[in-house]
Design a protein around this motif. Structure first.
Motif, PDB file in Angstrom:
ATOM      1  N   ALA A  19      68.471  86.262  36.486  1.00  0.00           N
ATOM      2  CA  ALA A  19      68.552  85.643  35.152  1.00  0.00           C
ATOM      3  C   ALA A  19      67.358  86.056  34.296  1.00  0.00           C
ATOM      4  CB  ALA A  19      68.616  84.122  35.284  1.00  0.00           C
ATOM      5  N   VAL A  20      66.174  86.038  34.891  1.00  0.00           N
ATOM      6  CA  VAL A  20      64.961  86.439  34.160  1.00  0.00           C
ATOM      7  C   VAL A  20      65.066  87.922  33.781  1.00  0.00           C
ATOM      8  CG1 VAL A  20      62.454  86.711  34.327  1.00  0.00           C
ATOM      9  CG2 VAL A  20      63.548  84.687  35.312  1.00  0.00           C
ATOM     10  N   GLU A  21      65.540  88.726  34.714  1.00  0.00           N
ATOM     11  CA  GLU A  21      65.702  90.164  34.469  1.00  0.00           C
ATOM     12  C   GLU A  21      66.675  90.409  33.307  1.00  0.00           C
ATOM     13  OE1 GLU A  21      67.171  92.223  37.898  1.00  0.00           O
ATOM     14  OE2 GLU A  21      66.406  94.149  37.219  1.00  0.00           O
ATOM     15  N   LYS A  60      60.152  81.349  29.166  1.00  0.00           N
ATOM     16  CA  LYS A  60      60.339  79.893  29.308  1.00  0.00           C
ATOM     17  C   LYS A  60      61.731  79.447  28.875  1.00  0.00           C
ATOM     18  CE  LYS A  60      55.815  77.725  29.332  1.00  0.00           C
ATOM     19  NZ  LYS A  60      54.841  76.934  28.583  1.00  0.00           N
ATOM     20  N   LYS A  61      62.352  80.194  27.978  1.00  0.00           N
ATOM     21  CA  LYS A  61      63.714  79.843  27.520  1.00  0.00           C
ATOM     22  C   LYS A  61      64.729  79.937  28.651  1.00  0.00           C
ATOM     23  CE  LYS A  61      63.736  79.884  22.599  1.00  0.00           C
ATOM     24  NZ  LYS A  61      63.128  80.890  21.746  1.00  0.00           N
ATOM     25  N   THR A  62      64.362  80.618  29.738  1.00  0.00           N
ATOM     26  CA  THR A  62      65.264  80.663  30.897  1.00  0.00           C
ATOM     27  C   THR A  62      65.287  79.323  31.627  1.00  0.00           C
ATOM     28  OG1 THR A  62      63.528  81.376  32.433  1.00  0.00           O
ATOM     29  CG2 THR A  62      64.763  83.119  31.308  1.00  0.00           C
ATOM     30  N   GLY A  63      64.324  78.446  31.299  1.00  0.00           N
ATOM     31  CA  GLY A  63      64.243  77.154  31.979  1.00  0.00           C
ATOM     32  C   GLY A  63      63.374  77.200  33.222  1.00  0.00           C
ATOM     33  N   LYS A  64      62.845  78.392  33.533  1.00  0.00           N
ATOM     34  CA  LYS A  64      61.974  78.537  34.711  1.00  0.00           C
ATOM     35  C   LYS A  64      60.552  78.136  34.358  1.00  0.00           C
ATOM     36  CE  LYS A  64      65.211  80.496  37.133  1.00  0.00           C
ATOM     37  NZ  LYS A  64      65.931  79.622  38.077  1.00  0.00           N
ATOM     38  N   LYS A  65      59.904  77.473  35.299  1.00  0.00           N
ATOM     39  CA  LYS A  65      58.490  77.139  35.102  1.00  0.00           C
ATOM     40  C   LYS A  65      57.689  78.436  35.128  1.00  0.00           C
ATOM     41  CE  LYS A  65      58.930  72.548  37.011  1.00  0.00           C
ATOM     42  NZ  LYS A  65      58.964  71.834  38.291  1.00  0.00           N
ATOM     43  N   THR A  66      56.956  78.681  34.064  1.00  0.00           N
ATOM     44  CA  THR A  66      56.292  79.968  33.877  1.00  0.00           C
ATOM     45  C   THR A  66      54.855  79.777  33.422  1.00  0.00           C
ATOM     46  OG1 THR A  66      58.412  80.847  33.118  1.00  0.00           O
ATOM     47  CG2 THR A  66      56.476  82.192  32.670  1.00  0.00           C
ATOM     48  N   THR A  67      53.947  80.527  34.010  1.00  0.00           N
ATOM     49  CA  THR A  67      52.567  80.540  33.521  1.00  0.00           C
ATOM     50  C   THR A  67      52.110  81.989  33.374  1.00  0.00           C
ATOM     51  OG1 THR A  67      51.786  80.323  35.802  1.00  0.00           O
ATOM     52  CG2 THR A  67      51.864  78.313  34.507  1.00  0.00           C
TER      53      THR A  67
ATOM     54  N   ARG B  22      66.892  71.910  32.810  1.00  0.00           N
ATOM     55  CA  ARG B  22      65.647  71.804  32.060  1.00  0.00           C
ATOM     56  C   ARG B  22      65.853  72.214  30.594  1.00  0.00           C
ATOM     57  NH1 ARG B  22      62.596  74.766  35.551  1.00  0.00           N
ATOM     58  NH2 ARG B  22      62.747  73.064  37.029  1.00  0.00           N
ATOM     59  N   VAL B  23      66.568  73.319  30.401  1.00  0.00           N
ATOM     60  CA  VAL B  23      66.823  73.823  29.045  1.00  0.00           C
ATOM     61  C   VAL B  23      67.623  72.797  28.234  1.00  0.00           C
ATOM     62  CG1 VAL B  23      68.162  75.560  27.774  1.00  0.00           C
ATOM     63  CG2 VAL B  23      66.609  76.269  29.587  1.00  0.00           C
ATOM     64  N   LEU B  56      76.920  77.298  23.941  1.00  0.00           N
ATOM     65  CA  LEU B  56      77.095  78.536  24.716  1.00  0.00           C
ATOM     66  C   LEU B  56      75.880  79.454  24.533  1.00  0.00           C
ATOM     67  CD1 LEU B  56      79.160  80.153  26.480  1.00  0.00           C
ATOM     68  CD2 LEU B  56      79.989  81.189  24.368  1.00  0.00           C
ATOM     69  N   GLU B  57      75.404  79.581  23.295  1.00  0.00           N
ATOM     70  CA  GLU B  57      74.234  80.419  23.021  1.00  0.00           C
ATOM     71  C   GLU B  57      72.997  79.892  23.742  1.00  0.00           C
ATOM     72  OE1 GLU B  57      74.018  83.475  21.607  1.00  0.00           O
ATOM     73  OE2 GLU B  57      76.165  83.120  21.863  1.00  0.00           O
ATOM     74  N   ILE B  58      72.830  78.574  23.706  1.00  0.00           N
ATOM     75  CA  ILE B  58      71.675  77.935  24.345  1.00  0.00           C
ATOM     76  C   ILE B  58      71.691  78.186  25.856  1.00  0.00           C
ATOM     77  CG2 ILE B  58      70.717  75.666  24.952  1.00  0.00           C
ATOM     78  CD1 ILE B  58      71.793  74.824  22.027  1.00  0.00           C
ATOM     79  N   ILE B  59      72.854  77.999  26.471  1.00  0.00           N
ATOM     80  CA  ILE B  59      72.943  78.180  27.926  1.00  0.00           C
ATOM     81  C   ILE B  59      72.763  79.657  28.288  1.00  0.00           C
ATOM     82  CG2 ILE B  59      74.352  77.849  30.004  1.00  0.00           C
ATOM     83  CD1 ILE B  59      75.720  75.488  28.521  1.00  0.00           C
ATOM     84  N   LYS B  60      73.302  80.551  27.462  1.00  0.00           N
ATOM     85  CA  LYS B  60      73.181  81.997  27.741  1.00  0.00           C
ATOM     86  C   LYS B  60      71.726  82.456  27.712  1.00  0.00           C
ATOM     87  CE  LYS B  60      77.594  84.185  26.788  1.00  0.00           C
ATOM     88  NZ  LYS B  60      78.373  85.006  25.845  1.00  0.00           N
ATOM     89  N   LYS B  61      70.895  81.770  26.939  1.00  0.00           N
ATOM     90  CA  LYS B  61      69.464  82.147  26.861  1.00  0.00           C
ATOM     91  C   LYS B  61      68.766  81.961  28.207  1.00  0.00           C
ATOM     92  CE  LYS B  61      68.218  82.421  22.116  1.00  0.00           C
ATOM     93  NZ  LYS B  61      68.564  81.497  21.051  1.00  0.00           N
ATOM     94  N   THR B  62      69.372  81.212  29.113  1.00  0.00           N
ATOM     95  CA  THR B  62      68.802  81.081  30.460  1.00  0.00           C
ATOM     96  C   THR B  62      68.975  82.370  31.255  1.00  0.00           C
ATOM     97  OG1 THR B  62      70.861  80.287  31.459  1.00  0.00           O
ATOM     98  CG2 THR B  62      69.362  78.606  30.578  1.00  0.00           C
ATOM     99  N   GLY B  63      69.836  83.280  30.768  1.00  0.00           N
ATOM    100  CA  GLY B  63      70.099  84.521  31.489  1.00  0.00           C
ATOM    101  C   GLY B  63      71.249  84.401  32.471  1.00  0.00           C
ATOM    102  N   LYS B  64      71.839  83.194  32.552  1.00  0.00           N
ATOM    103  CA  LYS B  64      72.966  82.983  33.470  1.00  0.00           C
ATOM    104  C   LYS B  64      74.269  83.413  32.800  1.00  0.00           C
ATOM    105  CE  LYS B  64      70.437  80.837  36.494  1.00  0.00           C
ATOM    106  NZ  LYS B  64      70.009  81.644  37.640  1.00  0.00           N
ATOM    107  N   LYS B  65      75.144  84.024  33.573  1.00  0.00           N
ATOM    108  CA  LYS B  65      76.467  84.380  33.052  1.00  0.00           C
ATOM    109  C   LYS B  65      77.233  83.089  32.792  1.00  0.00           C
ATOM    110  CE  LYS B  65      76.571  88.835  35.299  1.00  0.00           C
ATOM    111  NZ  LYS B  65      76.852  89.463  36.594  1.00  0.00           N
ATOM    112  N   THR B  66      77.667  82.919  31.564  1.00  0.00           N
ATOM    113  CA  THR B  66      78.262  81.650  31.135  1.00  0.00           C
ATOM    114  C   THR B  66      79.537  81.890  30.350  1.00  0.00           C
ATOM    115  OG1 THR B  66      76.001  80.799  30.879  1.00  0.00           O
ATOM    116  CG2 THR B  66      77.752  79.513  29.855  1.00  0.00           C
TER     117      THR B  66
END
Lengths: 72, 72
Positions: A19-21, A60-67, B22-23, B56-66
């Motif tokens: 997802a991050v990639e 951070k928009k991925t929802g992953k905790k990031t530093t 989280r998102v 849909l746009e918000i969830i897609k920003k996580t990088g997950k296929k949605t």
């Protein structure tokens, strides 16, 4: 200026790192030049002309905790 | 108008579902009222005043296929 920025990102599985990639790959040609992700090290390296702050927000928009770790 | 929208989201582990949660939680009080995530069903339900397209746009920003499934 192109810099390689290192981030610590909480990733549990290949779905997480994928997802991050995916998010960073979408920015290729828009400031992101190269990406390297290590799931075991929880490390994301981004070679980019974008600032560390901008990259941090994007990850951070991925929802992953990031530093931010630092520039290489 | 508040609607519950259902999305199919590719999530492999609890790190994946946690990131999506989280998102969406960040948007509570900004159009998102309630969230329900099922990792085994790969399903995300969002009770919201936001449109399905916006969600849909918000969830897609996580990088997950949605993909959007429909309103409940």
């Amino acid at each position: 200026m192109t810099t390689t920025h290192i981030f610590n990102v909480e990733m549990t599985c290949e779905g997480c790192s994928g997802a991050v990639e995916r998010v960073l790959n979408r920015l290729k040609g828009q400031g992101v030049e190269d990406i390297s992700i290590s799931l075991p090290e929880q490390k994301v390296s981004v070679k980019s002309t974008l600032s560390a702050d901008d990259l941090l927000e994007i990850i951070k928009k991925t929802g992953k905790k990031t530093t931010y770790v630092g520039a290489q």
